[in-house]
Motif scaffolding. Structure first.
Motif, PDB file in Angstrom:
ATOM      1  N   LEU A 435     -15.680 -48.726 -20.870  1.00  0.00           N
ATOM      2  CA  LEU A 435     -14.267 -48.299 -21.088  1.00  0.00           C
ATOM      3  C   LEU A 435     -13.164 -49.227 -21.314  1.00  0.00           C
ATOM      4  CD1 LEU A 435     -14.088 -45.069 -19.003  1.00  0.00           C
ATOM      5  CD2 LEU A 435     -14.939 -45.298 -21.248  1.00  0.00           C
ATOM      6  N   ALA A 436     -12.276 -49.315 -21.953  1.00  0.00           N
ATOM      7  CA  ALA A 436     -11.049 -50.197 -21.956  1.00  0.00           C
ATOM      8  C   ALA A 436     -10.288 -50.619 -20.569  1.00  0.00           C
ATOM      9  CB  ALA A 436     -10.114 -49.972 -22.895  1.00  0.00           C
ATOM     10  N   GLY A 437     -10.506 -49.709 -19.416  1.00  0.00           N
ATOM     11  CA  GLY A 437      -9.652 -49.726 -18.478  1.00  0.00           C
ATOM     12  C   GLY A 437      -8.434 -49.962 -18.504  1.00  0.00           C
ATOM     13  N   GLU A 438      -7.758 -50.225 -17.295  1.00  0.00           N
ATOM     14  CA  GLU A 438      -6.348 -50.086 -17.241  1.00  0.00           C
ATOM     15  C   GLU A 438      -5.767 -51.654 -17.291  1.00  0.00           C
ATOM     16  OE1 GLU A 438      -5.291 -47.886 -13.826  1.00  0.00           O
ATOM     17  OE2 GLU A 438      -5.780 -46.115 -14.717  1.00  0.00           O
ATOM     18  N   ALA A 439      -4.666 -51.758 -18.004  1.00  0.00           N
ATOM     19  CA  ALA A 439      -3.956 -53.137 -17.972  1.00  0.00           C
ATOM     20  C   ALA A 439      -3.430 -53.423 -16.569  1.00  0.00           C
ATOM     21  CB  ALA A 439      -2.694 -53.026 -18.890  1.00  0.00           C
ATOM     22  N   PRO A 440      -3.866 -54.653 -16.100  1.00  0.00           N
ATOM     23  CA  PRO A 440      -3.431 -55.166 -14.917  1.00  0.00           C
ATOM     24  C   PRO A 440      -1.974 -55.235 -14.611  1.00  0.00           C
ATOM     25  CG  PRO A 440      -3.831 -57.056 -16.376  1.00  0.00           C
ATOM     26  CD  PRO A 440      -4.003 -55.844 -17.001  1.00  0.00           C
ATOM     27  N   TYR A 441      -1.750 -55.010 -13.249  1.00  0.00           N
ATOM     28  CA  TYR A 441      -0.147 -54.866 -12.887  1.00  0.00           C
ATOM     29  C   TYR A 441      -0.139 -55.468 -11.643  1.00  0.00           C
ATOM     30  CZ  TYR A 441      -2.229 -51.323  -9.965  1.00  0.00           C
ATOM     31  OH  TYR A 441      -2.877 -50.611  -8.769  1.00  0.00           O
ATOM     32  N   LEU A 442       1.142 -55.840 -11.278  1.00  0.00           N
ATOM     33  CA  LEU A 442       1.468 -56.586 -10.154  1.00  0.00           C
ATOM     34  C   LEU A 442       2.052 -55.375  -9.030  1.00  0.00           C
ATOM     35  CD1 LEU A 442       1.842 -59.400  -8.612  1.00  0.00           C
ATOM     36  CD2 LEU A 442       4.294 -59.492  -9.550  1.00  0.00           C
ATOM     37  N   ARG A 443       1.158 -55.642  -7.815  1.00  0.00           N
ATOM     38  CA  ARG A 443       1.587 -54.683  -6.771  1.00  0.00           C
ATOM     39  C   ARG A 443       3.238 -54.827  -6.396  1.00  0.00           C
ATOM     40  NH1 ARG A 443      -1.679 -54.648  -1.333  1.00  0.00           N
ATOM     41  NH2 ARG A 443      -0.356 -52.858   0.032  1.00  0.00           N
ATOM     42  N   GLY A 444       3.698 -53.803  -6.371  1.00  0.00           N
ATOM     43  CA  GLY A 444       5.383 -53.998  -6.061  1.00  0.00           C
ATOM     44  C   GLY A 444       6.295 -54.154  -7.238  1.00  0.00           C
ATOM     45  N   ASP A 445       5.732 -54.712  -8.460  1.00  0.00           N
ATOM     46  CA  ASP A 445       6.656 -54.738  -9.337  1.00  0.00           C
ATOM     47  C   ASP A 445       7.187 -53.718 -10.222  1.00  0.00           C
ATOM     48  OD1 ASP A 445       7.971 -56.052 -11.532  1.00  0.00           O
ATOM     49  OD2 ASP A 445       6.227 -56.732 -12.486  1.00  0.00           O
ATOM     50  N   VAL A 446       7.916 -52.723  -9.611  1.00  0.00           N
ATOM     51  CA  VAL A 446       8.111 -51.183 -10.110  1.00  0.00           C
ATOM     52  C   VAL A 446       8.763 -51.377 -11.449  1.00  0.00           C
ATOM     53  CG1 VAL A 446       8.903 -49.178  -9.370  1.00  0.00           C
ATOM     54  CG2 VAL A 446       8.126 -50.614  -7.645  1.00  0.00           C
ATOM     55  N   ASP A 447       9.634 -52.142 -11.452  1.00  0.00           N
ATOM     56  CA  ASP A 447      10.539 -52.093 -12.970  1.00  0.00           C
ATOM     57  C   ASP A 447       9.894 -53.035 -13.974  1.00  0.00           C
ATOM     58  OD1 ASP A 447      10.754 -54.820 -12.074  1.00  0.00           O
ATOM     59  OD2 ASP A 447      13.059 -54.679 -11.642  1.00  0.00           O
ATOM     60  N   SER A 466      14.444 -39.149  -9.020  1.00  0.00           N
ATOM     61  CA  SER A 466      14.557 -38.334 -10.455  1.00  0.00           C
ATOM     62  C   SER A 466      13.150 -37.945 -10.813  1.00  0.00           C
ATOM     63  CB  SER A 466      15.138 -39.437 -11.321  1.00  0.00           C
ATOM     64  OG  SER A 466      14.114 -40.466 -11.393  1.00  0.00           O
ATOM     65  N   GLY A 467      12.074 -38.656 -10.500  1.00  0.00           N
ATOM     66  CA  GLY A 467      10.714 -38.269 -11.204  1.00  0.00           C
ATOM     67  C   GLY A 467      10.422 -38.729 -12.642  1.00  0.00           C
ATOM     68  N   ASP A 468      11.841 -39.518 -12.992  1.00  0.00           N
ATOM     69  CA  ASP A 468      11.559 -40.312 -14.211  1.00  0.00           C
ATOM     70  C   ASP A 468      10.522 -41.517 -14.331  1.00  0.00           C
ATOM     71  OD1 ASP A 468      11.793 -41.014 -16.873  1.00  0.00           O
ATOM     72  OD2 ASP A 468      13.912 -41.363 -16.718  1.00  0.00           O
ATOM     73  N   ALA A 469       9.392 -41.471 -14.705  1.00  0.00           N
ATOM     74  CA  ALA A 469       8.738 -42.624 -14.828  1.00  0.00           C
ATOM     75  C   ALA A 469       8.673 -43.455 -16.063  1.00  0.00           C
ATOM     76  CB  ALA A 469       7.272 -42.334 -14.665  1.00  0.00           C
ATOM     77  N   SER A 470       9.488 -43.087 -16.833  1.00  0.00           N
ATOM     78  CA  SER A 470       9.785 -43.807 -18.263  1.00  0.00           C
ATOM     79  C   SER A 470       9.974 -45.409 -18.346  1.00  0.00           C
ATOM     80  CB  SER A 470      10.740 -43.089 -19.190  1.00  0.00           C
ATOM     81  OG  SER A 470      12.131 -43.321 -18.479  1.00  0.00           O
ATOM     82  N   THR A 471      10.671 -45.932 -16.978  1.00  0.00           N
ATOM     83  CA  THR A 471      11.150 -47.308 -17.017  1.00  0.00           C
ATOM     84  C   THR A 471      10.335 -47.776 -15.755  1.00  0.00           C
ATOM     85  OG1 THR A 471      12.999 -46.827 -15.592  1.00  0.00           O
ATOM     86  CG2 THR A 471      13.395 -46.721 -17.947  1.00  0.00           C
ATOM     87  N   VAL A 472       9.468 -47.213 -15.167  1.00  0.00           N
ATOM     88  CA  VAL A 472       8.838 -47.811 -14.080  1.00  0.00           C
ATOM     89  C   VAL A 472       7.187 -47.790 -14.107  1.00  0.00           C
ATOM     90  CG1 VAL A 472      10.386 -46.896 -12.461  1.00  0.00           C
ATOM     91  CG2 VAL A 472       8.618 -45.688 -12.717  1.00  0.00           C
ATOM     92  N   ASN A 473       6.480 -48.744 -13.523  1.00  0.00           N
ATOM     93  CA  ASN A 473       4.954 -48.912 -13.287  1.00  0.00           C
ATOM     94  C   ASN A 473       4.411 -47.998 -12.373  1.00  0.00           C
ATOM     95  OD1 ASN A 473       2.384 -49.342 -13.104  1.00  0.00           O
ATOM     96  ND2 ASN A 473       2.862 -51.413 -14.247  1.00  0.00           N
TER      97      ASN A 473
END
Length: 505
Positions: A435-447, A466-473
């Motif tokens: 599977l393609a897997g998930e793109a890597p991310y930096l722990r704590g880099d919410v924005d 707000s529960g709005d996840a459109s601008t956060v990881n």
């Protein structure tokens, strides 16, 4: 006999007076160099106006190549034909090698087979807008033969018309004057009506290079029309910097970068080293880390140089292995359909069985893999001699490619579901789905800024409220790594910012 001849002569005169007017537009005769953006053209009173329309990237452009020259109109581009008399028909000539896009018109009808547009006499019109259908492809137009109906001569003396009718310009501007009154003459002078100076007889286009006011009149015999005054104001030419789409950032396998400029008639140039420049024509394919510089030009005026950096995301994969010796699925050992689930992948066999250490899939069986997670990008088959993976291929409508050699086979592509067709019995010890897997991310880099800082605390609190996840990881927001995003993650993030270390989970 003499009377009959006279009648015929009168009839011929009448016919010739009302004969059709034909104007031929040859785009190769305009003296344009290749890759010239074309916005308008006027020939013998017929004006053609071109626009990119709904095409976000490509504008009407004149090109030449080994097979000749033509005006390219891309999918979504428009061409408006405006004539002094009612239009009757327009015949198109195309250059070979073009696309097959339909040509649409707002009035009349375009016959694709006959390459001709016509309009009925009951629905007269002096203008028509053509649109190239589709979002890609293009038509290569070499000539237009425009046929119009002659109109009764206009005898009333009217004031002349400036084209353009005043306004701002940069560089130099070509100005024409027209008057529809038959046998009229046009004179103009520099200044307003009150500042009347030496009259200049108009006998062709003239050029304006500085801010100037002109006044013009039409004359016929002893008659003089009303004055018409316009002012052309010279402004400093500015060129907007090109815009990159997509903007700088990360990508997975490949992206095509397009460049656009908001300044009309600007030519765009790009460079991969900020030294050697090439004119931009087609989207730039990007498959590895790269920085692209770009600028736009109108004449000798250049925009600022802008750049965008694209970084290829590290490859991340997840492997799911189906093992015939371990994974029995729901098979009873008898020939039947069976399903084996190894979350998030399901393997379905329409006609087969699981033997002591391998899977059997019989000829004609439905055989497919479905992922409820990331897309499947590869499937490897570890087969058995005599019943190798060469006995199958892709089912109808499937994407990707399948290859086999000896006892091994593999499929590559990107899909949530991959189905195969069995031409012979196939047996496999193991089948590995990647599977393609998930793109890597930096722990704590919410924005998603690329580093962890106090702004991430604000972003995390805002998400929790707000529960709005459109601008956060959301993955990066799980700071305590317990699989949930809660208020405890705020404490874990603040602790990290104060100490520089993450607490043990």
């Amino acid at each position: 006999m003499k009377k009959l001849f006279s009648l015929l002569f009168v009839a011929l005169l009448t016919l010739s007076a009302w004969a059709d007017t034909v104007v031929t537009v040859d785009f190769n005769a305009q003296g344009w160099s290749t890759n010239t953006l074309v916005t308008d053209l006027t020939i013998d009173g017929v004006k053609l106006t071109f626009d990119k329309g709904t095409n976000a990237n490509n504008k009407p452009t004149y090109y030449t190549n080994t097979s000749g020259g033509a005006l390219r109109l891309y999918g979504g581009n428009t061409m408006t034909v405006t004539a002094p008399f009612n239009l009757k028909k327009i015949d198109f000539t195309f250059l070979s090698g073009e696309g097959s896009n339909d040509i649409l018109s707002d009035v009349g009808n375009y016959n694709k087979a006959g390459k001709q547009w016509t309009i009925g006499s009951s629905d007269p019109s002096t203008d028509v807008v053509f649109t190239i259908d589709g979002t890609s492809g293009h038509r290569r137009i070499q000539t237009l033969v425009i046929t119009m109906e002659d109109a009764e001569p206009f005898t009333e003396l009217v004031a002349p018309v400036f084209n353009p009718n005043g306004g701002e310009f940069s560089g130099s501007l070509e100005v024409t004057l027209t008057c529809p009154t038959e046998n009229s003459s046009i004179f103009y002078w520099i200044g307003t009506e009150e500042e009347q100076s030496d009259w200049i007889y108009y006998n062709g286009p003239f050029y304006v290079t500085e801010t100037t006011t002109y006044t013009a009149v039409s004359t016929k015999g002893d008659e003089i029309s009303d004055c018409v005054t316009v002012t052309f104001t010279k402004v400093e030419q500015t060129v907007e910097a090109p815009v990159f789409t997509p903007a700088a950032g990360g990508f997975d396998d490949r992206i095509d970068v397009t460049l656009t400029c908001a300044t009309p008639n600007a030519k765009i140039y790009y460079s991969l080293d900020n030294e050697l420049w090439s004119q931009y024509e087609d989207p730039i394919p990007v498959t590895d880390d790269i920085t692209i510089w770009a600028k736009a030009k109108v004449g000798d005026v250049e925009s600022e140089v802008v750049s965008a950096t694209y970084t290829k995301n590290p490859a991340t994969t997840v492997e799911v292995t189906f093992d015939g010796e371990i994974d029995k699925g729901n098979s009873t050992g008898s020939r039947e359909s069976y399903t084996v689930v190894k979350d998030p992948v399901t393997m379905f066999v329409g006609d087969g069985l699981v033997s002591s250490d391998h899977y059997r899939i019989y000829s004609g069986s439905e055989f497919k893999f479905t992922s409820t997670g990331a897309p499947i990008i590869r499937i490897d088959f570890n087969g058995i001699s005599g019943y190798t993976p060469s006995g199958m291929g892709m089912a109808a409508g499937q994407s990707g490619t399948y290859n086999s050699s000896g006892t091994q086979g593999y499929w590559e592509g990107s899909a949530q579901e991959v189905a195969f067709k069995l031409y012979a019995q196939v047996r496999c010890y193991t089948i590995t789905v990647t599977l393609a897997g998930e793109a890597p991310y930096l722990r704590g880099d919410v924005d998603n800024s690329g580093d962890v800082k106090i702004a991430d605390v604000s972003a995390l609190i805002s998400y929790l409220l707000s529960g709005d996840a459109s601008t956060v990881n959301v993955n990066a927001a799980d700071c305590d790594m317990n699989g949930e995003v809660k208020i405890a993650d705020v404490s874990a993030l603040i602790s990290y910012l104060l100490s520089g270390e993450w607490s043990a989970e």
